[in-house]
Design an enzyme around this catalytic site. Sequence first.
Site, PDB file in Angstrom:
ATOM      1  N   GLU A  27      94.683  32.220 -15.444  1.00 58.09           N
ATOM      2  CA  GLU A  27      93.263  32.377 -15.778  1.00 58.09           C
ATOM      3  C   GLU A  27      92.812  31.347 -16.803  1.00 58.09           C
ATOM      4  OE1 GLU A  27      91.278  34.156 -14.186  1.00 58.09           O
ATOM      5  OE2 GLU A  27      92.426  35.776 -13.253  1.00 58.09           O
ATOM      6  N   ASP A  79      96.124  33.294  -2.349  1.00 61.88           N
ATOM      7  CA  ASP A  79      94.909  32.596  -1.926  1.00 61.88           C
ATOM      8  C   ASP A  79      94.788  31.146  -2.392  1.00 61.88           C
ATOM      9  OD1 ASP A  79      94.659  33.513  -4.522  1.00 61.88           O
ATOM     10  OD2 ASP A  79      92.847  34.676  -4.182  1.00 61.88           O
ATOM     11  N   GLU A 130      86.442  45.876  -3.093  1.00 62.97           N
ATOM     12  CA  GLU A 130      87.651  45.157  -3.475  1.00 62.97           C
ATOM     13  C   GLU A 130      88.689  45.174  -2.357  1.00 62.97           C
ATOM     14  OE1 GLU A 130      88.855  43.487  -7.129  1.00 62.97           O
ATOM     15  OE2 GLU A 130      87.343  42.898  -5.680  1.00 62.97           O
ATOM     16  N   GLU A 163      83.330  34.808  -3.933  1.00 56.72           N
ATOM     17  CA  GLU A 163      83.998  34.144  -2.812  1.00 56.72           C
ATOM     18  C   GLU A 163      83.169  34.137  -1.530  1.00 56.72           C
ATOM     19  OE1 GLU A 163      86.858  34.818  -5.872  1.00 56.72           O
ATOM     20  OE2 GLU A 163      85.561  36.264  -4.846  1.00 56.72           O
TER      21      GLU A 163
END
Length: 950
Positions: A148, A295, A389, A407
């Site tokens: 992050e 991802d 989610e 996204e």
Amino acid sequence: MSGAAGCQGGGGGDRGPRWRRPWKILALGLLSASSVLAAAPGAGAMSKEEKRRLGNQVLEMFDHAYSNYMEHAYPADELMPLTCRGRVRGQEPSRGDVDDALGKFSLTLIDTLDTLVVLNKTKEFEEAVKKVIKDVNLDNDVVVSVFETNIRVLGGLLGGHSVAIMLKEKGEYMQWYNGELLQMAKELGYKLLPAFNTTSGLPYPRVNLKFGVRHPEARTGTETDTCTACAGTLILEFAALSRFTGTSIFEEYARKALDFIWEKRQRSSNLVGVTINIHTGDWVRKDSGVGAGIDSYYEYLLKAYVLLGDDSFLERFNTHYDAIMRYISQPPLLLDVHIHKPMLNARTWMDSLLAFFPGLQVLKGDIRPAIETHEMLYQVIKKHNFLPEAFTTDFRVHWAQHPLRPEFAESTYFLYKATGDPYYLEVGKTLIENLNKYARVPCGFAAMKDVRTGSHEDRMDSFFLAEMFKYLYLLFADKEDMIFDIEDYIFTTEAHLLPLWLSTTNQTISKKNTTTEYTELDDSNFDWTCPNTQILFPNDPMFAQSIREPLKNVVDKSCPRGISRAEESLGSGPKPPLRARDFMASNPEHLEILKKMGVSLIHLKDGRVQLVQHAVQAASSLDAEDGLRFMQEMIELSSQQQKEQQLPPRAVQIVSHPFFGRVVLTAGPAQFGMDLSKHKAGTRGFVATIKPYNGCSEITNPEVVKEKIALMQRGQCMFAEKARNIQKAGAIGGIVIDDNEGSSSDTAPLFQMAGDGKNTDDITIPMLFLFNKEGNIILDAIREYESVEVLLSDKAKDRATIFKGKMIPNYIIDSNLEMENMDQKLSENDSHKQNSEEAPSASQDVGAVSEEPEEGESSDVTDPDSLSPAEADSDSVSISNQDSSVPGTDEASAPEPACTQGDHQPQEQKTETESNSKVNWDNKVQPMESILADWNEDIEAFEMMEKDEL
């Protein structure tokens, strides 16, 4: 996640100064295709005026979010939009791993820097850069996520530096800038390097900004596992830092981590797992997909080729992509599989992070499956207003939260760039309307706690400002609206801008093609890397629509079922295998199918039946695979059926000034009183605090409580007794507020209030339970505004429904939104109401993770000091080397068909009989831990499955 500025690809190797030209030509080719399609007759092109209006609306929404962060939260890392204050790590209840993004470095401001420039807010950008340079400290004694911190903070500083030097070159702004953001980025890069002190080169998942990893005061460095995306999403930022500064060490470390992951891929399937041991390289979680945990690893392989021009990255990506399309892609679905047995699905649900993948497919040049998956996701959004989610293969809610992820907006933007189809502008318009209608609150935009009820979470993540508004603005912006050429940059996974000219700057890394040492590549893998746009769109303006059309009703009217592997191989057509939800023990045909799959039926003395699978008794290995899948589905179905009697969460919506329905609080239901799910209008009224506040004796201020919704404190008597006392005083409803200081629905499962063991038919008013944090929002509103009106309902109502027949004050209609006049809106209310009623109620959803009772909790409903969990016990299930069994299936009852109008998914809940007991909140299960627990169940099942030789 983020895509790139256009479908950029081509050859590899060293290109020198001429390297940028092919990218530019391709980008212009995409724009030309877009122009042709957008102008095509009958394509339903959106007018320039409408596009400009929507672009201005995005700017107003950004201003609302950004100004509230700066006013109420800065210099804190994030804004808490419900309580209008900053989130400072250590001062709020821990949210587990989610808080690892917070490092006391003004995260949201850094993450938003280049967004300001994309949105043409250059003056605000200049002020923000000065604040970052002056105020931000990167030497804090805080343990943060390497992943992050890299994508948000390091990426934010590099993106800010990229646009700062661009503006300085233009000569109007940032003339004073001398690379200060780059120096901060280099400082942060060095603080992340200690995480790479492993034999494998894979970084530790966390690092202490002040003390590193191994230091005694670091409080980290004992971890053994990291996710594939965590270790594989570093190359863009680290390589850019090396290219900007001339210091090669950062790019070297990131390349070493990528090389190690590539070497450890499963060789027969060419897939990677979700979690890997950073010391040994062993796969810890062996399921594979394109969503959470993996991802951005795939994303960065392709984009590393785009930015750095190294052929090996493209070869690796194409190898993985071929495996993804061979095993994971089941159009329009993308389902996780086991890396050692990729023909077997690892789960029956998908997570929302995979919504980035259509955008990546646009970059790859594979448009058809991108359109298919995007359309499926859009249908889910139209059903629930937001993308949950996680959702099941038959499109029911699995995890109900939605933290305003970008996204889907990202993929919408890239599909519009690739096709020019105005349909995607309408999709973007829907996203804008839903954000304003359901997520907008007075102090910003609040994440959705539950997409089914519309309840909010006191959370506005930095990525919302970094990505969402960037993609939405670019979707509606024309080239003349931009102050720079967006095609000169590539987007990182956090949508930060890195210039493409970095490919020819400070190339200190020798390019060794390590890919072909491990695999022979099929040349066909490269056929569709950034193809000619005329091949993609052969003069057919209806190209994208023709692909979308079969999927228009996929969510509401049909459940796509993938073709059985066995039937596919035998050429017997698209007849689906037997699914657990359709199975009936009395159906002879079903029993015959079970026999072929190696599943036998055992009748128990209590009338139930037990299913046992012997893989070696199946008619073929393919039938055995179907049998394993059937048993996994039956396990999930059995667990879900036992949870269905739990009551769903309810909503408390503040409808008075200045909230007007924008603040929705998650409330626990009661097992007595009015059933709000059967009273769609809910109960609306002003709130009043009762005396005595605990409500355990006759109410002494009935004149205040009459025709009001009574507020009372938990404790000292049964909930039903409180309800009877306020009902006798004339209250029309009741809200019980938890007396445990700091309790919140963000960090604890929802409670449902049980009766007193007696007949409660005499209680006719609705009763709801609020944790302390949510209750204080109402109490604070009373102190500030005196008269506070709320709506108690099964789910949040849109404002047109709330104010039907009433005048809405002008000041709650945002001036820049150019909303239609209220008369027209109210006249359309019937259609809104119909849509609302067609949406699934919270009491009809399946698939959520349920909470088991903590040790020591009692289920005695007559004990006023006890807390009884809602019954969620499930029969034990075993899957051994040869045998799999599902005990206790009810022979007399058959599951309902999957394609029903309603979902069936209970929330995490506990039944509560009395509220004087004190709860240790530090021991409460966090939402992320619930998710991990669900994953762990999948892991254990598939570890056993791996041992089963079919």
